[in-house]
Write a protein that holds these residues in place. Structure first.
Motif, mmCIF file in Angstrom:
data_model
loop_
_atom_site.group_PDB
_atom_site.id
_atom_site.type_symbol
_atom_site.label_atom_id
_atom_site.label_comp_id
_atom_site.label_asym_id
_atom_site.label_seq_id
_atom_site.Cartn_x
_atom_site.Cartn_y
_atom_site.Cartn_z
ATOM 1 N N GLY A 1 -3.662 0.125 -3.399
ATOM 2 C CA GLY A 1 -4.398 0.191 -2.147
ATOM 3 C C GLY A 1 -3.828 -0.785 -1.135
ATOM 4 O O GLY A 1 -2.716 -1.293 -1.285
ATOM 5 N N SER A 2 -4.596 -1.087 -0.104
ATOM 6 C CA SER A 2 -4.093 -1.899 1.002
ATOM 7 C C SER A 2 -4.521 -3.359 0.923
ATOM 8 O O SER A 2 -4.303 -4.116 1.867
ATOM 9 N N THR A 3 -5.140 -3.766 -0.184
ATOM 10 C CA THR A 3 -5.516 -5.169 -0.345
ATOM 11 C C THR A 3 -5.085 -5.656 -1.721
ATOM 12 O O THR A 3 -4.762 -4.870 -2.613
ATOM 13 N N SER A 4 -5.105 -6.976 -1.900
ATOM 14 C CA SER A 4 -4.768 -7.565 -3.204
ATOM 15 C C SER A 4 -5.845 -7.298 -4.238
ATOM 16 O O SER A 4 -5.606 -7.451 -5.440
ATOM 17 N N SER A 5 -7.031 -6.901 -3.790
ATOM 18 C CA SER A 5 -8.126 -6.609 -4.721
ATOM 19 C C SER A 5 -8.262 -5.095 -4.911
ATOM 20 O O SER A 5 -9.344 -4.532 -4.767
ATOM 21 N N ASN B 1 0.833 -1.200 0.000
ATOM 22 C CA ASN B 1 0.000 0.000 0.000
ATOM 23 C C ASN B 1 0.870 1.253 0.000
ATOM 24 O O ASN B 1 1.768 1.409 0.820
ATOM 25 N N GLY B 2 0.585 2.144 -0.951
ATOM 26 C CA GLY B 2 1.341 3.387 -1.043
ATOM 27 C C GLY B 2 2.469 3.365 -2.045
ATOM 28 O O GLY B 2 3.031 4.412 -2.360
ATOM 29 N N THR B 3 2.836 2.183 -2.567
ATOM 30 C CA THR B 3 3.815 2.135 -3.649
ATOM 31 C C THR B 3 3.098 2.416 -4.968
ATOM 32 O O THR B 3 1.870 2.317 -5.064
ATOM 33 N N TYR B 4 3.853 2.754 -5.994
ATOM 34 C CA TYR B 4 3.203 3.242 -7.210
ATOM 35 C C TYR B 4 4.004 2.904 -8.460
ATOM 36 O O TYR B 4 5.193 2.573 -8.404
ATOM 37 N N ALA B 5 3.311 2.988 -9.590
ATOM 38 C CA ALA B 5 3.905 2.811 -10.914
ATOM 39 C C ALA B 5 3.593 4.044 -11.747
ATOM 40 O O ALA B 5 2.479 4.571 -11.694
ATOM 41 N N ASP B 6 4.584 4.511 -12.508
ATOM 42 C CA ASP B 6 4.435 5.704 -13.344
ATOM 43 C C ASP B 6 4.386 5.325 -14.820
ATOM 44 O O ASP B 6 5.155 4.470 -15.279
ATOM 45 N N THR C 1 6.369 8.334 4.882
ATOM 46 C CA THR C 1 6.681 9.125 3.689
ATOM 47 C C THR C 1 8.007 9.870 3.795
ATOM 48 O O THR C 1 8.488 10.410 2.796
ATOM 49 N N SER C 2 8.587 9.909 4.984
ATOM 50 C CA SER C 2 9.872 10.582 5.151
ATOM 51 C C SER C 2 11.051 9.649 4.927
ATOM 52 O O SER C 2 12.202 10.039 5.101
ATOM 53 N N ILE C 3 10.783 8.405 4.551
ATOM 54 C CA ILE C 3 11.833 7.413 4.285
ATOM 55 C C ILE C 3 11.794 7.075 2.800
ATOM 56 O O ILE C 3 10.731 6.757 2.259
ATOM 57 N N GLY C 4 12.939 7.146 2.126
ATOM 58 C CA GLY C 4 12.901 6.878 0.700
ATOM 59 C C GLY C 4 14.270 6.583 0.109
ATOM 60 O O GLY C 4 15.307 6.702 0.757
ATOM 61 N N ARG C 5 14.245 6.197 -1.162
ATOM 62 C CA ARG C 5 15.451 5.889 -1.931
ATOM 63 C C ARG C 5 15.911 7.141 -2.658
ATOM 64 O O ARG C 5 15.101 7.879 -3.224
ATOM 65 N N VAL C 6 17.219 7.375 -2.664
ATOM 66 C CA VAL C 6 17.790 8.508 -3.384
ATOM 67 C C VAL C 6 18.332 7.995 -4.722
ATOM 68 O O VAL C 6 19.119 7.048 -4.758
ATOM 69 N N VAL C 7 17.882 8.609 -5.823
ATOM 70 C CA VAL C 7 18.338 8.216 -7.157
ATOM 71 C C VAL C 7 18.854 9.446 -7.889
ATOM 72 O O VAL C 7 18.474 10.579 -7.579
ATOM 73 N N VAL C 8 19.720 9.230 -8.871
ATOM 74 C CA VAL C 8 20.329 10.332 -9.609
ATOM 75 C C VAL C 8 20.276 10.021 -11.104
ATOM 76 O O VAL C 8 20.414 8.871 -11.522
ATOM 77 N N TYR C 9 20.041 11.064 -11.912
ATOM 78 C CA TYR C 9 19.991 10.925 -13.374
ATOM 79 C C TYR C 9 21.367 11.219 -13.944
ATOM 80 O O TYR C 9 21.944 12.288 -13.716
ATOM 81 N N VAL D 1 2.001 6.625 1.396
ATOM 82 C CA VAL D 1 1.078 6.456 2.527
ATOM 83 C C VAL D 1 1.829 6.173 3.817
ATOM 84 O O VAL D 1 1.577 6.798 4.848
ATOM 85 N N GLN D 2 2.768 5.238 3.776
ATOM 86 C CA GLN D 2 3.454 4.785 4.980
ATOM 87 C C GLN D 2 4.864 5.367 5.045
ATOM 88 O O GLN D 2 5.627 5.254 4.092
#
Length: 533
Positions: free
Chosen positions: A197-201, A111-116, A320-328, A317-318
């Motif tokens: 969302g927070s479920t498989s459905s 829940n809270g992960t995303y695809a662009d 949100t202050s923790i994340g991966r740092v990436v560079v172009y 969602v969960q």
């Protein structure tokens, strides 16, 4: 030879590393490899179009997916989605199992992960025109996620500009969504973000997407998107109201044939806007509307606002202050290895991103893919208040992605206190090695274990950092024995960014508390610091 880099903030959670150029062949090579002339995930060499439409039946129509700046991918699919009780049964275009659509899968994604999903390069028709985004979406299931629509300008800057957000209710039907916006630059892209969302459905699907201009002053193509107020023909005849002609076209909404304005509802048989001039004979003439001059495509010195832009990729969602740092770099988004990365550098990253004044290195939640562009040991932020004053050495790393840099950011307000800096000290014992075992706590002249049913990876991260490690591999490990079950802490809740457990929410046990059940005794396996790879 150390080389200077600068991180200029584009917006919250994004920034840009700008290089102080020096006269060396290596610097020149690095400068060129970050320019518009190299192959890029943003396809800068492709001429932008005025519009794009796609039903996904044949392919994705150059809508693409970038790596490392999201968590998973959209899926092109036909028929029902694999998960039960969610997703569409058919596509929208054909309403059959043969038609295709794009969807995000709820199963297996947190829940809270995303695809662009990002559009092909697009070009504004004329200054002052607006753009219409339309698509159908199907959101059917339980505890659904959300859709976000952004405008992005990778030729010019690194920021994502939120246009609208859809918080769908569950309905087993395709629904139309439309929004408009005025692009900031001549060239632009549209990005659609699907969050689980927070479920498989909680599958969400989209189909029949279009990004088209609303042209007010001139026309492109055959004039099918012209919506201006011209009502005279090229040879001086006044246009007659469309309503008086009984003319209809199923592909146009009624508002597009309003009044007596010039339009082209039959783009296959007319090559520019026209109107009826004589109702009784249905005589028509082309209108006095000019074709748009193609706007210039301006390339700044670097794409995305600087030589080496970076982003902070986090759950929406969960935590949100923790994340991966990436560079172009070199046309691709890549990760940074945490080997040798210091807490000071993490803090400066958080400050430069505008998402905290304190930063910590934390455990990897999701592995990246593709290139690892930098070792943390090659970034030096000593005595730097901003990444703009940091230095780095060389690009490239042999690190594996399980060492991708994740940081935790937080805003901490310093307040005067008479408490000692650390009330609790921690140690590990009875593990398989020195970096794992039962967590023992000393405080207030007592010693005991953490007996907390809420013990999790966030709290384990804080314990490991307090011990001098990067973070935690796991909050649950097998121990050789448990010599004491005397409890000192009954409950602990950490966000994951704290420097010591003193900064977490703690409920201390009384001196008369019973021994802790073995299942509730906190254990941990910590991740040692690694110097270089």
């Amino acid at each position: 030879l150390k080389q200077q880099i600068k991180f200029g903030v584009q917006t919250v959670h994004t920034g840009t590393i700008e290089e102080t150029h020096q006269s060396s062949n290596h610097q020149h090579y690095r400068h060129m490899r970050s320019a518009f002339t190299i192959p890029s995930v943003y396809n800068f060499s492709v001429a932008p179009s005025y519009y794009t439409t796609c039903n996904f039946d044949t392919d994705t129509c150059q809508w693409s997916q970038l790596k490392n700046v999201d968590f998973f991918d959209w899926t092109r699919w036909n028929g029902s989605t694999p998960s039960l009780d969610t997703g569409p049964r058919n596509d929208h275009t054909q309403n059959t199992g043969a038609g295709y659509y794009m969807y995000i899968e709820g199963s297996g994604n947190v829940n809270g992960t995303y695809a662009d999903l990002i559009s092909p390069p697009l070009l504004l028709s004329a200054p002052g025109d607006t753009i219409q985004i339309s698509f159908y979406y199907n959101a059917y299931g339980s505890r659904l996620g959300q859709l976000y629509i952004y405008a992005v300008y990778p030729r010019s800057e690194n920021a994502l500009h939120l246009l609208s957000k859809i918080i769908p209710s569950s309905r087993n039907a395709w629904r139309l969504y439309t929004t408009t916006f005025a692009p900031k630059y001549n060239t632009y892209r549209v990005l659609i973000r699907g969050m689980t969302g927070s479920t498989s459905s909680s599958d969400i699907a989209i189909d029949d997407i279009s990004v088209t201009p609303i042209e007010s002053f001139c026309y492109t193509g055959n004039g099918e998107y012209y919506q201006g107020t011209e009502n005279m023909t090229g040879d001086g005849y006044p246009c007659q109201p469309w309503s008086s002609t009984n003319f209809t076209n199923s592909n146009l909404i009624t508002a597009q044939l309003n009044s007596n304005y010039c339009r082209n509802p039959q783009k296959e048989s007319h090559n520019r806007p026209w109107c009826f001039t004589n109702i009784s004979t249905h005589q028509w003439h082309y209108c006095n509307v000019s074709k748009c001059n193609r706007l210039p495509i301006i390339n700044p010195v670097h794409p995305l606002g600087g030589p080496y832009p970076f982003r902070f990729i986090h759950n929406l969602v969960q935590n949100t202050s923790i994340g991966r740092v990436v560079v172009y770099h070199d046309g691709q988004w890549g990760t940074i290895c945490n080997a040798g990365l210091t807490t000071l550098t993490a803090t400066v990253m958080c400050q430069s991103l505008g998402i905290g004044n304190v930063g910590y290195i934390t455990s990897n939640r999701y592995n990246g893919v593709g290139p690892v562009w930098l070792n943390g040991s090659n970034i030096n932020c000593n005595n730097s208040a901003s990444i703009s004053n940091c230095s780095f050495q060389s690009w490239g790393s042999s690190c594996s992605h399980h060492l991708d840099t994740w940081i935790a950011c937080n805003f901490v307000t310093a307040t005067p206190t008479t408490r000692s800096p650390t009330q609790y000290t921690v140690s590990l014992s009875h593990g398989r090695n020195a970096t794992s075992g039962v967590v023992y706590v000393n405080g207030y002249n007592r010693q005991g274990v953490i007996c907390s049913p809420t013990w999790d990876l966030h709290s384990a991260d804080v314990v490991c950092r307090q011990l001098g490690y990067i973070g935690a591999y796991s909050p649950f490990v097998t121990t050789t024995s448990i010599p004491t079950r005397s409890r000192l802490i009954n409950s602990i809740t950490c966000n994951g960014y704290e420097g010591t457990i003193d900064q977490c929410k703690i409920l201390q046990a009384s001196s008369t508390s019973s021994n802790c059940l073995p299942a509730n005794i906190a254990t941990v396996s910590c991740k040692p610091r690694q110097r270089s790879y």
